[in-house]
Design a protein around this motif. Structure first.
Motif, PDB file in Angstrom:
ATOM      1  N   GLY A  54      -0.835   4.406  -1.406  1.00 40.71           N
ATOM      2  CA  GLY A  54      -2.091   4.297  -0.688  1.00 40.71           C
ATOM      3  C   GLY A  54      -2.058   4.764   0.748  1.00 40.71           C
ATOM      4  O   GLY A  54      -3.057   4.632   1.466  1.00 40.71           O
ATOM      5  N   LEU A  55      -0.911   5.328   1.182  1.00 46.94           N
ATOM      6  CA  LEU A  55      -0.771   5.783   2.564  1.00 46.94           C
ATOM      7  C   LEU A  55      -0.298   7.229   2.601  1.00 46.94           C
ATOM      8  O   LEU A  55       0.436   7.669   1.707  1.00 46.94           O
ATOM      9  CB  LEU A  55       0.250   4.906   3.315  1.00 46.94           C
ATOM     10  CG  LEU A  55      -0.060   3.422   3.441  1.00 46.94           C
ATOM     11  CD1 LEU A  55       1.096   2.701   4.117  1.00 46.94           C
ATOM     12  CD2 LEU A  55      -1.360   3.201   4.205  1.00 46.94           C
ATOM     13  N   PRO A  56      -0.678   7.988   3.627  1.00 45.29           N
ATOM     14  CA  PRO A  56      -0.138   9.342   3.776  1.00 45.29           C
ATOM     15  C   PRO A  56       1.344   9.278   4.133  1.00 45.29           C
ATOM     16  O   PRO A  56       1.819   8.280   4.696  1.00 45.29           O
ATOM     17  CB  PRO A  56      -0.961   9.922   4.929  1.00 45.29           C
ATOM     18  CG  PRO A  56      -1.364   8.729   5.735  1.00 45.29           C
ATOM     19  CD  PRO A  56      -1.587   7.626   4.738  1.00 45.29           C
ATOM     20  N   ALA A  57       2.071  10.328   3.824  1.00 45.78           N
ATOM     21  CA  ALA A  57       3.498  10.343   4.149  1.00 45.78           C
ATOM     22  C   ALA A  57       3.714  10.214   5.647  1.00 45.78           C
ATOM     23  O   ALA A  57       4.655   9.533   6.088  1.00 45.78           O
ATOM     24  CB  ALA A  57       4.139  11.624   3.626  1.00 45.78           C
ATOM     25  N   GLU A  76       7.273  10.469   7.281  1.00 45.67           N
ATOM     26  CA  GLU A  76       8.100  10.921   6.163  1.00 45.67           C
ATOM     27  C   GLU A  76       8.241   9.845   5.077  1.00 45.67           C
ATOM     28  O   GLU A  76       9.314   9.611   4.528  1.00 45.67           O
ATOM     29  CB  GLU A  76       9.480  11.362   6.657  1.00 45.67           C
ATOM     30  CG  GLU A  76       9.404  12.555   7.618  1.00 45.67           C
ATOM     31  CD  GLU A  76      10.762  13.006   8.097  1.00 45.67           C
ATOM     32  OE1 GLU A  76      11.773  12.366   7.723  1.00 45.67           O
ATOM     33  OE2 GLU A  76      10.818  14.003   8.829  1.00 45.67           O
ATOM     34  N   GLY A  77       7.112   9.198   4.796  1.00 46.83           N
ATOM     35  CA  GLY A  77       7.079   8.230   3.702  1.00 46.83           C
ATOM     36  C   GLY A  77       7.533   6.831   4.063  1.00 46.83           C
ATOM     37  O   GLY A  77       7.455   5.924   3.220  1.00 46.83           O
ATOM     38  N   GLU A  78       7.986   6.629   5.296  1.00 46.13           N
ATOM     39  CA  GLU A  78       8.463   5.315   5.715  1.00 46.13           C
ATOM     40  C   GLU A  78       7.491   4.703   6.721  1.00 46.13           C
ATOM     41  O   GLU A  78       6.877   5.403   7.529  1.00 46.13           O
ATOM     42  CB  GLU A  78       9.853   5.426   6.359  1.00 46.13           C
ATOM     43  CG  GLU A  78      10.921   5.978   5.431  1.00 46.13           C
ATOM     44  CD  GLU A  78      11.226   5.055   4.262  1.00 46.13           C
ATOM     45  OE1 GLU A  78      11.126   3.817   4.452  1.00 46.13           O
ATOM     46  OE2 GLU A  78      11.556   5.564   3.172  1.00 46.13           O
ATOM     47  N   LEU A 121       0.828  -1.204   0.000  1.00 42.80           N
ATOM     48  CA  LEU A 121       0.000   0.000   0.000  1.00 42.80           C
ATOM     49  C   LEU A 121       0.863   1.255   0.000  1.00 42.80           C
ATOM     50  O   LEU A 121       0.547   2.243  -0.679  1.00 42.80           O
ATOM     51  CB  LEU A 121      -0.939   0.000   1.204  1.00 42.80           C
ATOM     52  CG  LEU A 121      -1.997  -1.109   1.225  1.00 42.80           C
ATOM     53  CD1 LEU A 121      -2.757  -1.096   2.546  1.00 42.80           C
ATOM     54  CD2 LEU A 121      -2.948  -0.980   0.051  1.00 42.80           C
ATOM     55  N   ASN A 122       1.961   1.221   0.744  1.00 39.38           N
ATOM     56  CA  ASN A 122       2.855   2.377   0.763  1.00 39.38           C
ATOM     57  C   ASN A 122       3.535   2.559  -0.589  1.00 39.38           C
ATOM     58  O   ASN A 122       3.684   3.685  -1.075  1.00 39.38           O
ATOM     59  CB  ASN A 122       3.906   2.211   1.863  1.00 39.38           C
ATOM     60  CG  ASN A 122       4.559   3.522   2.234  1.00 39.38           C
ATOM     61  OD1 ASN A 122       3.907   4.549   2.337  1.00 39.38           O
ATOM     62  ND2 ASN A 122       5.869   3.488   2.450  1.00 39.38           N
TER      63      ASN A 122
END
Length: 286
Positions: A232-235, A263-265, A227-228
């Motif tokens: 599909g996920l917020p940062a 921060e995207g992780e 999803l990332n």
């Protein structure tokens, strides 16, 4: 004789969800004996309860497919934790993949995955993946096929419609080609977003002795990586998804996936569900 219990996991309704065998008093069992018992039950997974290495933890456990031991799995973790606690509690299981903390509240258990999903480079091309599922390429969504590892590993493919999801069937020789292209991984999780933060999926893993699994907690946890990867996920934030699995098998299962990102992780992944006891008994020691 060893005491055992059968639970249906990721459900609160008997004879739905994913069946699990829990074997108690397994300290003196060899790996071969555990594998024999798991093959006898012939469920997707059997979990064996042992004395923890650290007395501060609840139990040490080992988990087996009918064909092999695995380092971590979701529905055995949920079912075993609920069996050991049976009330609101904090449970810590020593699994081969690492420590797995489980929080139990009002009959629902939520575990924190022992590993963050790690992307693997080896993935099949869309046409081969579609053929392995018995589908034409047009039934796949345009998102990239993913391959993620976090103890076990799974291939992830998003489909275009619920009808396509219902028509999935493992098909040779393309399935063998998928395994070859992915470096040996044969577990395929096909999924479809069905609404805001809602997903329906199916999981196939024939080499593990699982033609299809009604509910797969580890695949749900590693879905966070997919999803990332596809946006599909917020940062940064916490996102929860309601997942359905096992519908096409007549064993509907409900899972909750919660993902923390920064921060995207991915920072943490949690999977939650319920379980209901179906049977208890005793089994001979092989």
């Amino acid at each position: 004789m060893l005491d055992f219990h059968i639970y249906d996991v990721f459900t609160d309704t008997p004879f739905t969800g994913n069946p699990l065998a829990i074997v108690e008093g397994a300290d003196d069992l060899s790996t071969a004996q555990m594998q024999t018992i798991a093959r006898q039950f012939n469920l997707s997974e059997t979990i064996f309860i042992q004395t923890p290495d650290d007395p501060a933890h609840t139990a040490k456990v080992r988990i087996f497919f009918p064909t092999a031991e695995i380092p971590f799995a979701g529905h055995p973790t949920i079912g075993c934790a609920l069996h050991l606690a049976e009330s609101s509690a904090q449970v810590v299981l020593e699994e081969v993949a690492g420590l797995v903390p489980v929080t139990i509240l009002d009959g629902t258990a939520e575990f924190t995955a022992p590993k963050i999903p790690r992307a693997q480079e080896a993935t099949p091309d869309p046409a081969t993946m579609a053929a392995a599922l018995g589908l034409p390429p047009a039934d796949l969504a345009p998102t990239a096929i993913g391959h993620f590892e976090g103890g076990p590993s799974f291939l992830y493919v998003e489909l275009a419609t619920l009808d396509a999801l219902s028509r999935c069937r493992i098909s040779e020789p393309a399935y063998t080609d998928v395994m070859r292209a992915s470096g040996g991984t044969g577990a395929i999780y096909a999924y479809l977003p069905t609404g805001p933060n809602a997903i329906q999926g199916r999981m196939f893993d024939p080499p593990a002795g699982i033609t299809e699994d009604p509910a797969t907690g580890s695949a749900t946890a590693l879905l966070a990586g997919q999803l990332n990867a596809v946006g599909g996920l917020p940062a940064t934030g916490t996102t929860a998804f309601a997942l359905r699995q096992g519908v096409e098998m007549g064993r509907p299962s409900n899972l909750r996936l919660t993902i923390d990102t920064a921060e995207g992780e991915i920072e943490a992944v949690r999977v939650a569900g319920q379980a209901v006891k179906i049977a208890s008994g005793q089994i001979r020691i092989p």
